[in-house]
Structures are given as C-alpha cells and as structure tokens.
Design a protein around this motif. Structure first.
Motif, PDB file in Angstrom:
ATOM      1  N   ALA A  95       0.813  -1.217   0.000  1.00 23.21           N
ATOM      2  CA  ALA A  95       0.000   0.000   0.000  1.00 23.21           C
ATOM      3  C   ALA A  95       0.846   1.266   0.000  1.00 23.21           C
ATOM      4  CB  ALA A  95      -0.944  -0.004   1.196  1.00 23.21           C
ATOM      5  N   ARG A  96       1.966   1.233   0.719  1.00 21.27           N
ATOM      6  CA  ARG A  96       2.827   2.418   0.772  1.00 21.27           C
ATOM      7  C   ARG A  96       3.400   2.721  -0.604  1.00 21.27           C
ATOM      8  NH1 ARG A  96       8.319   3.000   1.214  1.00 21.27           N
ATOM      9  NH2 ARG A  96       9.131   4.893   2.212  1.00 21.27           N
ATOM     10  N   ALA A  97       3.947   1.703  -1.270  1.00 20.80           N
ATOM     11  CA  ALA A  97       4.504   1.904  -2.603  1.00 20.80           C
ATOM     12  C   ALA A  97       3.406   2.266  -3.596  1.00 20.80           C
ATOM     13  CB  ALA A  97       5.241   0.645  -3.062  1.00 20.80           C
ATOM     14  N   GLU A  98       2.218   1.677  -3.425  1.00 17.88           N
ATOM     15  CA  GLU A  98       1.113   1.986  -4.322  1.00 17.88           C
ATOM     16  C   GLU A  98       0.711   3.456  -4.212  1.00 17.88           C
ATOM     17  OE1 GLU A  98      -3.596   0.908  -5.071  1.00 17.88           O
ATOM     18  OE2 GLU A  98      -2.393  -0.425  -3.801  1.00 17.88           O
ATOM     19  N   GLY A  99       0.641   3.969  -2.987  1.00 22.98           N
ATOM     20  CA  GLY A  99       0.282   5.370  -2.810  1.00 22.98           C
ATOM     21  C   GLY A  99       1.262   6.298  -3.500  1.00 22.98           C
ATOM     22  N   ARG A 100       2.533   5.971  -3.403  1.00 20.39           N
ATOM     23  CA  ARG A 100       3.544   6.808  -4.062  1.00 20.39           C
ATOM     24  C   ARG A 100       3.484   6.668  -5.577  1.00 20.39           C
ATOM     25  NH1 ARG A 100       8.890   7.221  -0.196  1.00 20.39           N
ATOM     26  NH2 ARG A 100       7.750   7.624   1.740  1.00 20.39           N
TER      27      ARG A 100
END
Length: 350
Positions: A95-100
């Motif tokens: 989710a963190r990488a997806e948000g970025r």
C-alpha cells in the motif's frame, strides 16, 4: 539537494546502501540527469517484476526524477514506467509503494491534460497515505488535486485541497512544497476575483523560492506571479515575470514550461492589443511543445492564435486555428472549451 534546497523529499525515500554521486554545481547535476535519464527510467521499469525494497526503491526513483516529466522530453518513458510500477505495487499488495506510485501517475495524467484520471489517482494516493501514515503522498497528491481542481474550474474544492497540501508541507518542513501550494492558492484567488490576495500569495511564494536560492523552481514562482498579475490586469508587470520565467526555463532545459510561458505571453499580448506579437508567441509555443505536451494545451494555444490572427485580418488562418482547436477539445471531451470555440466559428461564418 542542489536544485531544491528546503525540499524534504530525500528524508522520505527508501534508504540505499550506496553513497551515490556528488555534484559541485547545478549544471553538472542537470547534465548528468538528462544524460542518464533513459537508463534510470529503464532501471525503474525493470524492477516492476520485484517486490519489497527493490520495488519501493524503483517507485521512489520515479518520485526523485519528477523534474524529467516536467521537461517534456521523457514524458512517454516516464509514463510507461509509472504505469508498470503501479501495477506491480498492487500485485505485491504494498500500500505504501502503491500510494507513491499513484502520486507519480497523477502527475503524469495532470501534465497530459487527463484531469479526471489525475484526480482519481491523487485521491486514492491520499487515502493510502492516511492508511499507511505516509507523509509524502499526503503532501504531493493533495497539491495535485488542487491543480486538477483549478483546471476543471472546481475552485472551492481546489482551495480545500490546496490548504490541506500547504498545511502538510509546512508540517513536514518542506519549504519548496509550501511555495508550490501558495502558488496554486494564488491562482485560485485570481480565478475567483480575489486579485489582491492572489498577488500577495504569489509574492509570498516567490519570496520563499528566492530565499531558498533555487534555480528553475524560481521560474515557477515567477510564472505564478505573472498569472496573479495578469488576473489583476497588470499586464506589463505580468509580461515581465513571464519573460524572466521563460529565460530561466530555457537555461534549465524545461521545454514544456518554455512553451507554457510563451502561451501565457501570447495571451497577455492579445489582451494588450498587440496581436502580431501575440500571434508570434503563440506560434513559438506550438513549436516548442510539439511532441512533448498534452493536446489540451495545444487546443488553448490554437484558440489564442486564432483570436490574434482574426484581429490582424487573417480570417482564413484564424478559422483554421479555431477548427483545429475544436477538434482537440472535442476529442478530449472538454465541452465548455469546445462550446466557446464553436461560438467563434459561428461568428466567423456570419
């Protein structure tokens, strides 16, 4: 960071185990960036098959290379890499990488004029940022939502997003980001008739860029100041700001921003009644943006060029420009802009 002192991006990136390269001045750093751009974008895209830390680093690399897309030169390669990496982050469930990755893709879509898609990506990036406690997209994606709102003339929503972005940037100690948000807030005030505060906000943004001693981002500040002055009908002063911005953009190889500055200068010359100079700047803008910027901006420039040519008595050329502009707006689904051009074509036929 030589180019963006006061920017907090580095502290948010996934740590690396290598010291990297050191540059003594901005020119050397920019030369290396543009020379190695293709290699770095290919490297980022290659890691779309990875998970964990390599995937996060690839997404962060795109975030660090965002100046490339604004130059216009590497837009397609950048967009392809961003799309591939977003798919990879979703497959990996990161989710963190997806948000970025969604933040990066929102930037890609906004510069191409795909505003609905840009807003969707930015909104999801903000949601994921709250979910993961990731400050970076919370700041940047909120700012993109404000920009999209400006272009879609949803000024009340845009102001809400802009204030959110400004507060997030300030809480993070990101002075560059705060200056950008202030510039966008200035544009919102200008579009909604608050011209005095628009000028004041743009001056505040420009002062931050000056204090930070930034390079081409100072041109962004001058561009925003020119927009504010134009909204206040201070045309001569606005023209001077756009001229200064144009010079800085050229020296920093920012072709897209060069074209946009020339377009704004064409608008002002037309407003001042100098239609020959307006037509010249519009034609230069079209040439500079050929192949590197979204069709939406081409439609805007063609509309202004048509106005200038019409005032110069070149009615057939004006009609051709408006016809081309209408085609652009219809293809993009920009109904308000298309309706305005249809009105011009009807009057030209009468």
């Amino acid at each position: 960071m030589l180019e963006r002192p006061g920017d907090q991006l580095l502290k948010h990136l996934t740590p690396t185990r290598h010291p990297g390269l050191a540059f003594t001045d901005r020119t050397a750093g920019a030369d290396w960036l543009h020379t190695e751009a293709g290699c770095m974008l290919a490297c980022a895209r290659r890691h779309a098959a990875d998970t964990g830390e390599p995937l996060r680093k690839a997404v962060d690399l795109l975030q660090a290379l965002n100046d490339l897309i604004e130059s216009g030169t590497y837009s397609r390669m950048y967009a392809t890499a961003a799309t591939d990496l977003l798919a990879a982050t979703r497959t990996a469930g990161d989710a963190r990488a997806e948000g970025r990755a969604r933040t990066v893709l929102a930037h890609v879509h906004s510069l191409a004029g795909r505003f609905t898609a840009a807003d969707e990506e930015a909104a999801e990036a903000v949601r994921l940022a709250h979910e993961c406690g990731d400050v970076l997209p919370l700041c940047i994606a909120s700012n993109f939502r404000a920009i999209v709102g400006i272009y879609q003339q949803r000024y009340e929503e845009a102001e809400t997003y802009c204030v959110q972005a400004l507060n997030s940037f300030r809480n993070d100690g990101n002075h560059n980001g705060a200056a950008s948000a202030l510039s966008n807030l200035s544009r919102i005030h200008g579009h909604t008739g608050r011209t005095e505060s628009a000028v004041r906000l743009a001056e505040e943004s420009l002062d931050i860029y000056r204090d930070l001693n930034v390079s081409w981002r100072l041109a962004n500040g001058r561009y925003a100041y020119g927009m504010a002055l134009a909204s206040a009908e201070q045309h001569e002063r606005a023209l001077a700001q756009f001229s200064e911005a144009l010079s800085i953009f050229r020296s920093n190889r920012q072709r897209m921003w060069e074209g946009w500055s020339l377009y704004r200068m064409a608008e002002i010359h037309h407003a001042m009644g100098d239609h020959a100079q307006g037509a010249s700047h519009a034609e230069q803008a079209l040439a500079r943006l050929r192949g590197i910027s979204g069709e939406w901006r081409r439609g805007d420039i063609l509309a202004v060029l048509g106005h200038c040519l019409d005032r110069l008595g070149q009615r057939e050329r004006a009609y051709a420009c408006w016809t081309d502009a209408l085609s652009v707006f219809e293809q993009l689904g920009y109904e308000k802009e298309a309706a305005a051009v249809r009105g011009l074509l009807r009057l030209a036929k009468a």
